[in-house]
Write a protein that holds these residues in place. Structure first.
Motif, PDB file in Angstrom:
ATOM      1  N   TYR A 269       0.757  -1.080  -0.007  1.00  0.00           N
ATOM      2  CA  TYR A 269      -0.079  -0.034   0.016  1.00  0.00           C
ATOM      3  C   TYR A 269       0.761   1.249   0.021  1.00  0.00           C
ATOM      4  O   TYR A 269       0.461   2.359  -0.819  1.00  0.00           O
ATOM      5  N   PRO A 270       1.911   1.434   0.881  1.00  0.00           N
ATOM      6  CA  PRO A 270       2.729   2.857   0.872  1.00  0.00           C
ATOM      7  C   PRO A 270       3.274   2.874  -0.636  1.00  0.00           C
ATOM      8  O   PRO A 270       3.205   4.045  -1.097  1.00  0.00           O
ATOM      9  N   VAL A 271       3.535   1.939  -1.369  1.00  0.00           N
ATOM     10  CA  VAL A 271       4.351   2.111  -2.699  1.00  0.00           C
ATOM     11  C   VAL A 271       3.091   2.716  -3.767  1.00  0.00           C
ATOM     12  O   VAL A 271       3.133   3.395  -4.573  1.00  0.00           O
ATOM     13  N   LEU A 272       2.027   1.835  -3.680  1.00  0.00           N
ATOM     14  CA  LEU A 272       0.711   2.028  -4.347  1.00  0.00           C
ATOM     15  C   LEU A 272       0.324   3.587  -4.167  1.00  0.00           C
ATOM     16  O   LEU A 272      -0.074   4.300  -4.937  1.00  0.00           O
ATOM     17  N   THR A 273       0.491   4.070  -2.875  1.00  0.00           N
ATOM     18  CA  THR A 273      -0.067   5.489  -2.553  1.00  0.00           C
ATOM     19  C   THR A 273       0.966   6.632  -3.309  1.00  0.00           C
ATOM     20  O   THR A 273       0.420   7.404  -3.491  1.00  0.00           O
ATOM     21  N   ALA A 274       2.192   6.106  -3.120  1.00  0.00           N
ATOM     22  CA  ALA A 274       3.373   7.036  -3.933  1.00  0.00           C
ATOM     23  C   ALA A 274       3.007   7.157  -5.295  1.00  0.00           C
ATOM     24  O   ALA A 274       3.161   8.161  -5.856  1.00  0.00           O
ATOM     25  N   TRP A 275       2.272   6.206  -6.063  1.00  0.00           N
ATOM     26  CA  TRP A 275       1.991   6.418  -7.548  1.00  0.00           C
ATOM     27  C   TRP A 275       0.700   6.998  -7.515  1.00  0.00           C
ATOM     28  O   TRP A 275       0.449   7.401  -8.767  1.00  0.00           O
ATOM     29  N   GLY A 276       0.169   7.273  -6.769  1.00  0.00           N
ATOM     30  CA  GLY A 276      -1.296   8.129  -6.677  1.00  0.00           C
ATOM     31  C   GLY A 276      -2.456   7.034  -7.072  1.00  0.00           C
ATOM     32  O   GLY A 276      -3.695   7.606  -7.227  1.00  0.00           O
ATOM     33  N   PHE A 277      -2.346   5.894  -6.867  1.00  0.00           N
ATOM     34  CA  PHE A 277      -3.547   4.995  -7.287  1.00  0.00           C
ATOM     35  C   PHE A 277      -4.503   4.689  -6.098  1.00  0.00           C
ATOM     36  O   PHE A 277      -5.575   4.405  -6.499  1.00  0.00           O
ATOM     37  N   THR A 278      -4.213   5.301  -5.145  1.00  0.00           N
ATOM     38  CA  THR A 278      -5.205   5.245  -3.884  1.00  0.00           C
ATOM     39  C   THR A 278      -5.713   6.619  -3.729  1.00  0.00           C
ATOM     40  O   THR A 278      -6.832   6.667  -3.005  1.00  0.00           O
ATOM     41  N   THR A 279      -5.328   7.534  -4.551  1.00  0.00           N
ATOM     42  CA  THR A 279      -5.720   8.910  -4.420  1.00  0.00           C
ATOM     43  C   THR A 279      -6.245   9.603  -5.639  1.00  0.00           C
ATOM     44  O   THR A 279      -7.012  10.619  -5.848  1.00  0.00           O
ATOM     45  N   ASP A 280      -5.820   8.866  -6.930  1.00  0.00           N
ATOM     46  CA  ASP A 280      -6.205   9.382  -8.165  1.00  0.00           C
ATOM     47  C   ASP A 280      -5.485  10.712  -8.555  1.00  0.00           C
ATOM     48  O   ASP A 280      -5.868  11.443  -9.255  1.00  0.00           O
ATOM     49  N   GLU A 281      -4.689  10.769  -7.748  1.00  0.00           N
ATOM     50  CA  GLU A 281      -3.754  12.088  -8.181  1.00  0.00           C
ATOM     51  C   GLU A 281      -2.235  11.552  -8.427  1.00  0.00           C
ATOM     52  O   GLU A 281      -1.409  11.571  -7.741  1.00  0.00           O
ATOM     53  N   ASN A 282      -2.145  10.865  -9.733  1.00  0.00           N
ATOM     54  CA  ASN A 282      -1.077  10.100 -10.259  1.00  0.00           C
ATOM     55  C   ASN A 282       0.205  10.871 -10.455  1.00  0.00           C
ATOM     56  O   ASN A 282       0.111  12.129 -10.777  1.00  0.00           O
ATOM     57  N   ARG A 283       1.263  10.299 -10.078  1.00  0.00           N
ATOM     58  CA  ARG A 283       2.492  10.733 -10.338  1.00  0.00           C
ATOM     59  C   ARG A 283       3.779   9.633 -10.617  1.00  0.00           C
ATOM     60  O   ARG A 283       3.661   8.325 -10.059  1.00  0.00           O
ATOM     61  N   ILE A 284       4.620   9.830 -11.000  1.00  0.00           N
ATOM     62  CA  ILE A 284       5.930   8.903 -11.337  1.00  0.00           C
ATOM     63  C   ILE A 284       6.974   9.072 -10.156  1.00  0.00           C
ATOM     64  O   ILE A 284       7.545  10.019 -10.252  1.00  0.00           O
ATOM     65  N   PRO A 285       6.856   8.486  -9.246  1.00  0.00           N
ATOM     66  CA  PRO A 285       7.896   8.654  -8.055  1.00  0.00           C
ATOM     67  C   PRO A 285       9.257   8.227  -8.727  1.00  0.00           C
ATOM     68  O   PRO A 285       9.541   7.326  -9.352  1.00  0.00           O
ATOM     69  N   GLY A 286      10.415   8.840  -8.022  1.00  0.00           N
ATOM     70  CA  GLY A 286      11.617   8.659  -8.334  1.00  0.00           C
ATOM     71  C   GLY A 286      12.057   7.343  -7.618  1.00  0.00           C
ATOM     72  O   GLY A 286      11.304   6.706  -6.841  1.00  0.00           O
ATOM     73  N   ASN A 287      13.157   6.742  -8.354  1.00  0.00           N
ATOM     74  CA  ASN A 287      13.513   5.416  -7.748  1.00  0.00           C
ATOM     75  C   ASN A 287      14.161   5.376  -6.391  1.00  0.00           C
ATOM     76  O   ASN A 287      13.890   4.333  -5.742  1.00  0.00           O
ATOM     77  N   GLU A 288      14.762   6.377  -6.227  1.00  0.00           N
ATOM     78  CA  GLU A 288      14.999   6.518  -4.527  1.00  0.00           C
ATOM     79  C   GLU A 288      13.940   6.521  -3.364  1.00  0.00           C
ATOM     80  O   GLU A 288      13.963   5.906  -2.674  1.00  0.00           O
ATOM     81  N   GLU A 289      12.829   7.219  -3.815  1.00  0.00           N
ATOM     82  CA  GLU A 289      11.566   7.179  -3.096  1.00  0.00           C
ATOM     83  C   GLU A 289      11.163   5.605  -3.181  1.00  0.00           C
ATOM     84  O   GLU A 289      10.669   5.098  -2.059  1.00  0.00           O
ATOM     85  N   ILE A 290      11.208   5.086  -4.229  1.00  0.00           N
ATOM     86  CA  ILE A 290      10.266   3.752  -4.145  1.00  0.00           C
ATOM     87  C   ILE A 290      11.268   2.674  -3.561  1.00  0.00           C
ATOM     88  O   ILE A 290      10.625   1.883  -2.737  1.00  0.00           O
ATOM     89  N   GLN A 291      12.624   2.974  -3.505  1.00  0.00           N
ATOM     90  CA  GLN A 291      13.427   1.891  -2.746  1.00  0.00           C
ATOM     91  C   GLN A 291      12.985   2.107  -1.371  1.00  0.00           C
ATOM     92  O   GLN A 291      13.243   1.183  -0.552  1.00  0.00           O
TER      93      GLN A 291
END
Length: 355
Positions: A129-151
């Protein structure tokens, strides 16, 4: 960081409640009673678990059975919602590392999710879920997170870190549970049981595209389910089944297009934290239990064409339909004779997977 609005690939049609949830399944016309066996039809349509649901049942107790089934769905939603501050899952996700006592139903679905996560080697990941939220799929406010953030977020992911002892759960601080990959299927099993206990022997429960069939059609024939195309409009084929669950997953259901012109789907690979991009367009699972179908449709999509076939060959109890982005279809041998391509897709290259 640039944000994008999610493109929910919703379609309209005669069964809008199914098309709206974009899970590729709908009951074909003809499920109504025919012949001399007359059973009264009862129908319930409602919104729950962030999707439209349609329940249809036949027989004297059908109406009462569906009332109970709908009530059960709303109860489970109130327990499992990630965003409802009064839900049990919300309490777990905001427990700051403290132990939380769950209800029997919630403990059951969490236990199943953790079991399937282990069984699929993490292809199903209930803590993504935290990664899903970073991509915005839980908020409909989508973004492409950076690799450092994803890791960094992936360090907070890992089903093996969740401790469940009976109805008591310990979730490490910073982690979050999400039952989205198993919840509707699990709910389908529970509501199907309620319907059966009410004496109903023929019902079709469409739980946001997770289709749960109770028995066969009132005329004794199989239910006929149209599997919608992951490539655009129309149906790829018709699947004939009785007394089972049919669940489809695919990244065509919910996605956004980034400024790089690439489409990013909502099903993430737990190993990389990025949307799955392995050549599969959709996965349909046919199995006895809805919860298993739900879990496998997601995890087989993550595993990809080869991984899904390998898993199926070493596990019993389910069949599947895999469609690739380049327009090929793979069927397991158990449903080879239950699936028929429509005229529009009659030239689709079809492969049979055998053990």
């Amino acid at each position: 960081m640039r944000r994008y609005k999610t493109e929910n690939n919703y379609r309209t049609g005669t069964a809008a409640f199914v098309l709206l949830c974009s899970l590729a399944l709908t009951a074909c016309q003809g499920a109504q009673n025919t012949g001399g066996n007359s059973q009264e039809e009862s129908r319930k349509e409602f919104f729950a678990m962030d999707t439209y649901m349609t329940f249809t049942a036949y027989g004297d107790n059908a109406g009462e059975a569906l009332e109970k089934a709908e009530k059960e769905i709303h109860t489970l939603e109130s327990e499992w919602s990630v965003t409802d501050e009064n839900s049990e899952i919300y309490a777990v996700n905001h427990s700051n590392g403290n132990v939380v006592t769950l209800s029997e139903d919630t403990a059951g679905v969490v236990s199943f999710a953790l079991e399937m996560a282990k069984e699929t080697d993490g292809a199903l990941e209930p803590t993504i879920y935290p990664v899903l939220t970073a991509w915005g799929f839980t908020t409909d406010e989508n973004r492409i997170p950076g690799n450092e953030e994803i890791q960094s977020l992936l360090s907070r992911v890992g089903y093996e870190k969740v401790e469940l002892n009976g109805q008591k759960i310990h979730l490490p601080e910073g982690m979050e549970l999400d039952l989205g990959a198993v919840g509707k299927g699990y709910a389908g099993d529970l509501t199907a049981e309620i319907v059966k206990e009410s004496g109903v022997t023929s019902a079709l429960l469409n739980i946001g595209g997770n289709v749960q069939t109770v028995g066969s059609r009132p005329d004794g024939n199989d239910w006929r389910l149209a599997i919608r195309s992951p490539y655009g409009d129309g149906e790829v084929g018709v699947l004939e089944v009785s007394d089972c669950a049919v669940v489809t997953s695919g990244n065509y259901e919910r996605y956004f297009t980034g400024e790089d012109g690439k489409r990013y789907g909502h099903i993430l690979d737990p190993k990389t934290g990025y949307p799955v991009d392995n050549g599969l367009a959709s996965v349909t699972i046919v199995t006895e239990e809805g919860k298993t179908g739900d879990a496998l449709s997601t995890s087989m999509f993550v595993k990809g064409l080869e991984g899904a076939q390998e898993y199926w060959k070493s596990h019993e109890g389910f069949d599947m339909i895999l469609m690739t982005e380049d327009g090929e279809i793979y069927l397991t041998e158990g449903i080879e004779n239950n699936f028929t391509l429509t005229d529009s897709f009659s030239n689709m290259e079809k492969h049979i997977i055998r053990r």
